[in-house]
Design a protein around this motif. Structure first.
Motif, PDB file in Angstrom:
ATOM      1  N   SER A 107       8.200   5.212 -10.173  1.00 47.16           N
ATOM      2  CA  SER A 107       7.503   5.532  -8.921  1.00 47.16           C
ATOM      3  C   SER A 107       6.079   5.020  -9.042  1.00 47.16           C
ATOM      4  O   SER A 107       5.452   5.146 -10.101  1.00 47.16           O
ATOM      5  N   ALA A 108       5.541   4.454  -7.970  1.00 49.42           N
ATOM      6  CA  ALA A 108       4.216   3.840  -8.087  1.00 49.42           C
ATOM      7  C   ALA A 108       3.468   3.866  -6.761  1.00 49.42           C
ATOM      8  O   ALA A 108       4.060   3.889  -5.674  1.00 49.42           O
ATOM      9  N   LEU A 109       2.154   3.848  -6.883  1.00 50.69           N
ATOM     10  CA  LEU A 109       1.223   3.733  -5.762  1.00 50.69           C
ATOM     11  C   LEU A 109       0.218   2.654  -6.128  1.00 50.69           C
ATOM     12  O   LEU A 109      -0.327   2.652  -7.236  1.00 50.69           O
ATOM     13  N   TYR A 110      -0.017   1.691  -5.218  1.00 51.52           N
ATOM     14  CA  TYR A 110      -0.937   0.605  -5.536  1.00 51.52           C
ATOM     15  C   TYR A 110      -1.859   0.301  -4.367  1.00 51.52           C
ATOM     16  O   TYR A 110      -1.566   0.630  -3.201  1.00 51.52           O
ATOM     17  N   TYR A 139      18.691   0.793  -7.196  1.00 46.54           N
ATOM     18  CA  TYR A 139      18.270   1.155  -5.845  1.00 46.54           C
ATOM     19  C   TYR A 139      16.745   1.066  -5.776  1.00 46.54           C
ATOM     20  O   TYR A 139      16.048   1.523  -6.682  1.00 46.54           O
ATOM     21  N   SER A 140      16.216   0.502  -4.698  1.00 48.54           N
ATOM     22  CA  SER A 140      14.757   0.389  -4.584  1.00 48.54           C
ATOM     23  C   SER A 140      14.311   0.577  -3.140  1.00 48.54           C
ATOM     24  O   SER A 140      15.015   0.213  -2.195  1.00 48.54           O
ATOM     25  N   VAL A 141      13.129   1.164  -2.998  1.00 49.69           N
ATOM     26  CA  VAL A 141      12.482   1.357  -1.700  1.00 49.69           C
ATOM     27  C   VAL A 141      11.008   1.023  -1.870  1.00 49.69           C
ATOM     28  O   VAL A 141      10.368   1.468  -2.829  1.00 49.69           O
ATOM     29  N   SER A 142      10.464   0.232  -0.963  1.00 53.19           N
ATOM     30  CA  SER A 142       9.035  -0.065  -1.006  1.00 53.19           C
ATOM     31  C   SER A 142       8.456  -0.055   0.401  1.00 53.19           C
ATOM     32  O   SER A 142       9.125  -0.436   1.373  1.00 53.19           O
ATOM     33  N   LEU A 143       7.220   0.412   0.502  1.00 53.41           N
ATOM     34  CA  LEU A 143       6.450   0.401   1.747  1.00 53.41           C
ATOM     35  C   LEU A 143       5.159  -0.337   1.461  1.00 53.41           C
ATOM     36  O   LEU A 143       4.398   0.058   0.562  1.00 53.41           O
ATOM     37  N   ASP A 144       4.916  -1.410   2.213  1.00 50.99           N
ATOM     38  CA  ASP A 144       3.737  -2.245   1.985  1.00 50.99           C
ATOM     39  C   ASP A 144       2.955  -2.378   3.285  1.00 50.99           C
ATOM     40  O   ASP A 144       3.535  -2.537   4.370  1.00 50.99           O
ATOM     41  N   PHE A 145       1.606  -2.335   3.153  1.00 50.38           N
ATOM     42  CA  PHE A 145       0.733  -2.346   4.315  1.00 50.38           C
ATOM     43  C   PHE A 145      -0.395  -3.357   4.118  1.00 50.38           C
ATOM     44  O   PHE A 145      -0.835  -3.612   2.998  1.00 50.38           O
ATOM     45  N   ASP A 146      -0.861  -3.889   5.244  1.00 47.67           N
ATOM     46  CA  ASP A 146      -1.948  -4.859   5.243  1.00 47.67           C
ATOM     47  C   ASP A 146      -2.921  -4.450   6.342  1.00 47.67           C
ATOM     48  O   ASP A 146      -2.516  -4.207   7.486  1.00 47.67           O
ATOM     49  N   LYS A 147      -4.213  -4.354   5.983  1.00 50.05           N
ATOM     50  CA  LYS A 147      -5.233  -3.995   6.968  1.00 50.05           C
ATOM     51  C   LYS A 147      -6.411  -4.948   6.851  1.00 50.05           C
ATOM     52  O   LYS A 147      -6.986  -5.115   5.769  1.00 50.05           O
ATOM     53  N   GLU A 148      -6.771  -5.587   7.956  1.00 49.68           N
ATOM     54  CA  GLU A 148      -7.913  -6.499   7.982  1.00 49.68           C
ATOM     55  C   GLU A 148      -9.129  -5.764   8.520  1.00 49.68           C
ATOM     56  O   GLU A 148      -9.087  -5.166   9.596  1.00 49.68           O
ATOM     57  N   LEU A 149     -10.219  -5.792   7.750  1.00 51.40           N
ATOM     58  CA  LEU A 149     -11.484  -5.207   8.170  1.00 51.40           C
ATOM     59  C   LEU A 149     -12.470  -6.334   8.473  1.00 51.40           C
ATOM     60  O   LEU A 149     -12.087  -7.492   8.572  1.00 51.40           O
ATOM     61  N   ASP A 150     -13.741  -5.997   8.589  1.00 61.97           N
ATOM     62  CA  ASP A 150     -14.733  -6.974   9.009  1.00 61.97           C
ATOM     63  C   ASP A 150     -14.769  -8.190   8.077  1.00 61.97           C
ATOM     64  O   ASP A 150     -14.617  -9.323   8.502  1.00 61.97           O
ATOM     65  N   ARG A 151     -14.942  -7.947   6.777  1.00 58.45           N
ATOM     66  CA  ARG A 151     -15.002  -9.048   5.813  1.00 58.45           C
ATOM     67  C   ARG A 151     -13.995  -8.862   4.683  1.00 58.45           C
ATOM     68  O   ARG A 151     -14.120  -9.461   3.622  1.00 58.45           O
ATOM     69  N   ALA A 192       2.978  -3.625   8.652  1.00 55.21           N
ATOM     70  CA  ALA A 192       3.679  -2.712   7.745  1.00 55.21           C
ATOM     71  C   ALA A 192       5.080  -3.251   7.498  1.00 55.21           C
ATOM     72  O   ALA A 192       5.681  -3.887   8.379  1.00 55.21           O
ATOM     73  N   ARG A 193       5.576  -2.988   6.295  1.00 52.73           N
ATOM     74  CA  ARG A 193       6.905  -3.473   5.935  1.00 52.73           C
ATOM     75  C   ARG A 193       7.618  -2.416   5.093  1.00 52.73           C
ATOM     76  O   ARG A 193       7.044  -1.866   4.152  1.00 52.73           O
ATOM     77  N   VAL A 194       8.858  -2.134   5.468  1.00 51.46           N
ATOM     78  CA  VAL A 194       9.706  -1.232   4.688  1.00 51.46           C
ATOM     79  C   VAL A 194      10.876  -2.061   4.153  1.00 51.46           C
ATOM     80  O   VAL A 194      11.569  -2.729   4.921  1.00 51.46           O
ATOM     81  N   THR A 195      11.080  -2.016   2.839  1.00 44.96           N
ATOM     82  CA  THR A 195      12.168  -2.768   2.215  1.00 44.96           C
ATOM     83  C   THR A 195      13.047  -1.824   1.423  1.00 44.96           C
ATOM     84  O   THR A 195      12.569  -1.103   0.548  1.00 44.96           O
ATOM     85  N   ASN A 219      -9.756  -7.704   3.412  1.00 39.80           N
ATOM     86  CA  ASN A 219      -8.349  -7.388   3.632  1.00 39.80           C
ATOM     87  C   ASN A 219      -7.930  -6.376   2.570  1.00 39.80           C
ATOM     88  O   ASN A 219      -8.221  -6.552   1.386  1.00 39.80           O
ATOM     89  N   ILE A 220      -7.267  -5.319   3.012  1.00 36.77           N
ATOM     90  CA  ILE A 220      -6.771  -4.291   2.098  1.00 36.77           C
ATOM     91  C   ILE A 220      -5.251  -4.332   2.117  1.00 36.77           C
ATOM     92  O   ILE A 220      -4.621  -4.348   3.184  1.00 36.77           O
ATOM     93  N   TYR A 221      -4.662  -4.369   0.930  1.00 36.91           N
ATOM     94  CA  TYR A 221      -3.214  -4.337   0.771  1.00 36.91           C
ATOM     95  C   TYR A 221      -2.877  -3.100  -0.063  1.00 36.91           C
ATOM     96  O   TYR A 221      -3.465  -2.870  -1.113  1.00 36.91           O
ATOM     97  N   TYR A 222      -1.936  -2.308   0.399  1.00 40.75           N
ATOM     98  CA  TYR A 222      -1.584  -1.107  -0.360  1.00 40.75           C
ATOM     99  C   TYR A 222      -0.135  -0.738  -0.081  1.00 40.75           C
ATOM    100  O   TYR A 222       0.498  -1.240   0.869  1.00 40.75           O
ATOM    101  N   GLY A 223       0.396   0.145  -0.908  1.00 46.73           N
ATOM    102  CA  GLY A 223       1.784   0.537  -0.696  1.00 46.73           C
ATOM    103  C   GLY A 223       2.290   1.467  -1.778  1.00 46.73           C
ATOM    104  O   GLY A 223       1.575   1.825  -2.725  1.00 46.73           O
ATOM    105  N   ILE A 224       3.534   1.846  -1.645  1.00 50.61           N
ATOM    106  CA  ILE A 224       4.230   2.659  -2.632  1.00 50.61           C
ATOM    107  C   ILE A 224       5.591   2.018  -2.883  1.00 50.61           C
ATOM    108  O   ILE A 224       6.138   1.333  -2.019  1.00 50.61           O
ATOM    109  N   ASP A 225       6.121   2.207  -4.088  1.00 51.07           N
ATOM    110  CA  ASP A 225       7.480   1.730  -4.343  1.00 51.07           C
ATOM    111  C   ASP A 225       8.180   2.639  -5.335  1.00 51.07           C
ATOM    112  O   ASP A 225       7.534   3.350  -6.118  1.00 51.07           O
ATOM    113  N   PHE A 226       9.480   2.597  -5.253  1.00 49.08           N
ATOM    114  CA  PHE A 226      10.338   3.421  -6.115  1.00 49.08           C
ATOM    115  C   PHE A 226      11.599   2.628  -6.420  1.00 49.08           C
ATOM    116  O   PHE A 226      12.139   1.941  -5.548  1.00 49.08           O
ATOM    117  N   PHE A 227      12.038   2.669  -7.677  1.00 45.72           N
ATOM    118  CA  PHE A 227      13.350   2.102  -7.979  1.00 45.72           C
ATOM    119  C   PHE A 227      14.041   2.944  -9.038  1.00 45.72           C
ATOM    120  O   PHE A 227      13.401   3.620  -9.856  1.00 45.72           O
TER     121      PHE A 227
END
Length: 793
Positions: A488-491, A431-443, A398-401, A445-453
């Motif tokens: 504002s966004a969700l991806y 001004y900007s804030v973003s939260l990004d996540f990475d999750k590895e499953l069996d086969r 997880a990453r918060v920027t 990889n999921i990447y998701y997050g939210i951001d705002f500026f």
């Protein structure tokens, strides 16, 4: 006493034995340690990586054959008998495998990506020795670069440019709400001497990065020192000085890096001074008699005068200065968490807008402007980033920027023979804030997050009499009551291994954007309105397949949507050009695209051939067009134009990349790109498509010496291929035949003098050709001798 002595000897012997069970790996040419080298035993169970000192622990390796591998170096195998080993590795002349970060904001192997991505690494940047980050991208032969003045550089990617391509620095978007659709120069605020790498996504990146990423994403990563794995610290420093003759450039740079187990530090500072640029003297083909700087404006006894230029190839009043600095540090907060902070600051001197300084008045030889310059272009960023690495049900990383950016710029102009110097200044706090996540499953990889500026925009203007210093008010460039821009966004994005050879890429993004602005001058807006308010919601998606048919062949297909929501420059600008005036259009809608890309790649250990075709369909494309204000097609005697939505537009083209290692000392490289398109509604060419362009290079490397002979080339652009709003309104940018084609011959060399010193010598545009890249307002450098010395400690 005897027992104590025996114990001490045993301990000493143990540590000496342990230290002997290591491998030290260095670069053959520079004698510098190589980190991240993969070492494995022939039994395939004993593995290790070299640290920042180039050292790896082999204490768990049995005797036998070990293999040493790094993607940038030739493999080695060594017999290991339990004692210490010192190894030198030979760097490859061309590197074909890359780890990509920009595609999903996390590291990803190139083989799993279905979009074309260009990677530029630190060693390539140092060899190229570019003056700016814009020149660095142009030097790859895969990104087209426009310049209106020496202090600029506006990349064009697949028919998009300016606010339709996205700049990202260390994970933070740089595009703000006053980035214009005309050509930009903000990229020069990014220092190429402080970069670890740069990546360019070709085609829409809107799923991950949001609005503006229609043509592509330019993702810049500044140097990030690695943690040490053993007690102690690692300190490195670099000093570089450079001179180039075409603009009498003088550049100085230094950087410092400090690494420990729980803290890292990096600092970089660069200063460059450029004099007036000298263009090529040999005007061949369509350049005969074109773009000669025969005279310029001077002030004598309180009056503007035309002063003859001693050398028509010296583009008077194009020089400027540039300063960049970065300071970063990172602290470990535990075994699975770290916190980093970065401070970035860049400023220029005044930058003369050269193309506007060369315009002449109709039916006369008199200049249109006596002065036209951008005030200092200032950018600063504070970037706070928290990284968390620990496997969890919802994420593995997880990453918060959190970032704050401040932009300042101004436009200053005075007509020839007029005492009034007009100044229009803009500022943006972002001004900007973003939260990004990475999750590895069996086969997968999921990447998701939210951001705002959020953008807070100010705009002011005044006119000053240069003789009396009397101040008077004039209309500001943007609404003078202030403007705000929210996003504002969700991806979410998925990389799924359908099989060992077939990989699916897909993603979606929901984006909500709000813009508001107010003005005290309602005459500039339709229906005498005093404010603008726009609310837009967009859903974007992408889907791609990467099929690694064999170890050599790869087929890829990608379809993605992009969007760009109008910013304040689109809907709120008042701007005069020639006989026309551009006015605000508060009813402007977002533009959307559907892009398709198909590619075939053949890659072996010694060559790569990549052929890419692309096609984009634009809906509600934002283009310049005739407009009415309060029912009138003219304002103050000028034809009225505005940004309007064209119903449809097409962009299409292709690219080729070929690299081959003929031997360990000799390689060849070829790139070629062609882009075309049209505004279907108005039956007009599109402004930011480009002529055919590319590069051909012969590369030689032998131990400490490296040399590249290369040809840069552009095809021509006929008047029928240029929008009439450009060709008719801006004749000073083109010849009567449009933009003639051109080529240059160039030679670049480097030599590693010793472990600490490296020298670079280059001759660019050897034939001293006069040429001007398409839509550029300043001619390119003539014969240019570049000398550079780099010291490393």
């Amino acid at each position: 006493m005897k027992l104590r002595t025996t114990f001490s000897l045993l301990v000493t012997a143990f540590f000496l034995y342990s230290e002997g069970q290591t491998i030290s790996i260095k670069d053959e040419s520079t004698s510098k340690p190589i980190s991240d080298v993969f070492i494995y035993h022939e039994n395939k169970t004993s593995l290790a990586y070299s640290d920042e000192k180039g050292i790896a622990d082999l204490s768990k390796f049995p005797s036998g054959l070990i293999f040493v591998q790094h993607p940038s170096y030739y493999d080695k195998s060594i017999a290991y008998v339990g004692s210490g080993i010192q190894v030198t590795m030979t760097e490859k002349i061309v590197t074909f495998s890359e780890v990509v970060i920009s595609a999903n904001k996390w590291e990803q192997e190139e083989e799993s990506i279905s979009q074309k991505i260009l990677s530029v690494r630190k060693k390539s940047i140092e060899f190229q020795n570019p003056q700016t980050a814009a020149d660095m991208l142009a030097g790859t032969g895969q990104v087209f670069l426009q310049k209106s003045q020496l202090g600029g550089g506006s990349p064009k990617i697949r028919g998009f440019a300016a606010n339709s391509v996205l700049l990202v620095v260390d994970g933070v978007r740089m595009n703000n709400a006053i980035f214009r659709s005309g050509n930009l120069q903000n990229i020069i605020n990014i220092d190429p001497n402080a970069l670890e790498s740069s990546e360019v996504i070709f085609g829409p990146g809107s799923v991950i990065y949001g609005s503006d990423a229609m043509g592509g994403v330019m993702d810049f990563h500044t140097i990030e020192p690695n943690w040490t794995t053993t007690p102690g610290e690692v300190f490195t420093g670099n000093v570089m000085t450079r001179y180039s003759s075409a603009a009498d450039e003088r550049t100085g740079h230094f950087d410092l890096s400090l690494s420990r187990q729980k803290i890292t530090f990096f600092h970089s500072t660069t200063f460059s001074s450029f004099d007036d640029l000298r263009s090529g003297a040999n005007r061949n083909g369509g350049y005969v008699g074109e773009f000669e700087r025969r005279f310029y404006a001077g002030r004598i006894n309180g009056a503007d005068q035309l002063i003859p230029n001693d050398n028509i190839n010296v583009q008077k009043f194009s020089g400027y200065n540039l300063f960049n600095t970065i300071t970063k540090f990172k602290v470990r907060l535990g075994s699975n968490m770290d916190l980093g902070y970065g401070f970035y600051y860049s400023t220029t001197s005044d930058i003369p807008r050269y193309d506007n300084l060369t315009q002449t008045r109709d039916a006369t030889d008199s200049l249109e402007a006596a002065q036209w310059f951008y005030g200092p272009q200032k950018w600063q960023m504070h970037n706070l980033r928290l990284n968390y690495y620990n496997s969890h049900k919802l994420f593995d990383q997880a990453r918060v920027t959190i970032a704050f950016q401040k932009f300042e710029e101004s436009r200053n102009n005075r007509r020839f023979g007029d005492d009034q110097l007009q100044r229009r200044a803009e500022g943006v706090n972002m001004y900007s804030v973003s939260l990004d996540f990475d999750k590895e499953l069996d086969r997968s990889n999921i990447y998701y997050g939210i951001d705002f500026f959020y953008n807070d925009i100010s705009s002011e203007a005044f006119s000053r009499n240069i003789e009396t210093n009397e101040i008077s008010s004039i209309a500001s460039r943007y609404p003078d009551g202030g403007s705000e821009y929210y996003s504002s966004a969700l991806y979410g994005s998925l990389v799924h291994n359908i099989s060992d050879k077939l990989i699916l890429n897909g993603g979606a993004r929901l984006n909500i954007i709000n813009l508001s602005a107010s003005t005290t001058d309602s005459t500039a807006l339709s229906n005498s309105a005093s404010s603008i308010s726009i609310d837009n919601t967009s859903v974007n998606g992408s889907l791609g397949l990467a099929w690694n048919v064999t170890e050599v062949y790869k087929l890829s297909y990608n379809v993605s949507t992009g969007f760009r929501s109008p910013n304040i420059d689109d809907v709120g600008k008042v701007f005069e050009v020639g006989a026309g005036i551009t006015v605000p259009n508060p009813d402007l809608n977002p533009e959307y695209s559907i892009s398709n890309e198909i590619s075939i790649e053949r890659k072996s250990s010694r060559s790569v051939l990549r052929i890419v075709g692309f096609y984009s369909r634009l809906f509600d494309a934002i283009v310049d067009g005739p407009f009415t204000i309060n029912g009138n097609s003219q304002l103050n005697g000028l034809d009225v134009f505005a940004k309007v939505n064209a119903s449809k537009a097409n962009i299409y083209g292709g690219s080729l990349l070929f690299q081959a290692e003929v031997s360990k000392s000799f390689a060849i490289e070829k790139t070629i790109t062609l882009t075309d398109g049209e505004d279907i509604t108005n039956n007009e060419p599109l402004r930011h498509t480009t002529p055919l362009f590319g590069k051909f290079a012969l590369i030689y490397k032998k131990k400490k010496f490296r040399s590249t002979f290369f040809v840069d080339y552009n095809g021509n652009r006929k008047p029928r291929d240029i929008p009439s709003s450009e060709f008719d309104r801006k004749p000073y940018l083109y010849t009567q035949d449009g933009t003639p084609g051109w080529y240059t011959l160039n030679l670049r060399n480097s030599y590693q003098i010793n472990e600490f010193l490296k020298a670079n010598v280059a001759i660019e545009n050897i034939l001293d050709q006069h040429y001007r890249p398409y839509t550029s307002g300043i001619s390119a450098p003539g014969r240019n001798v570049l000398l550079s010395l780099r010291a490393t400690i």
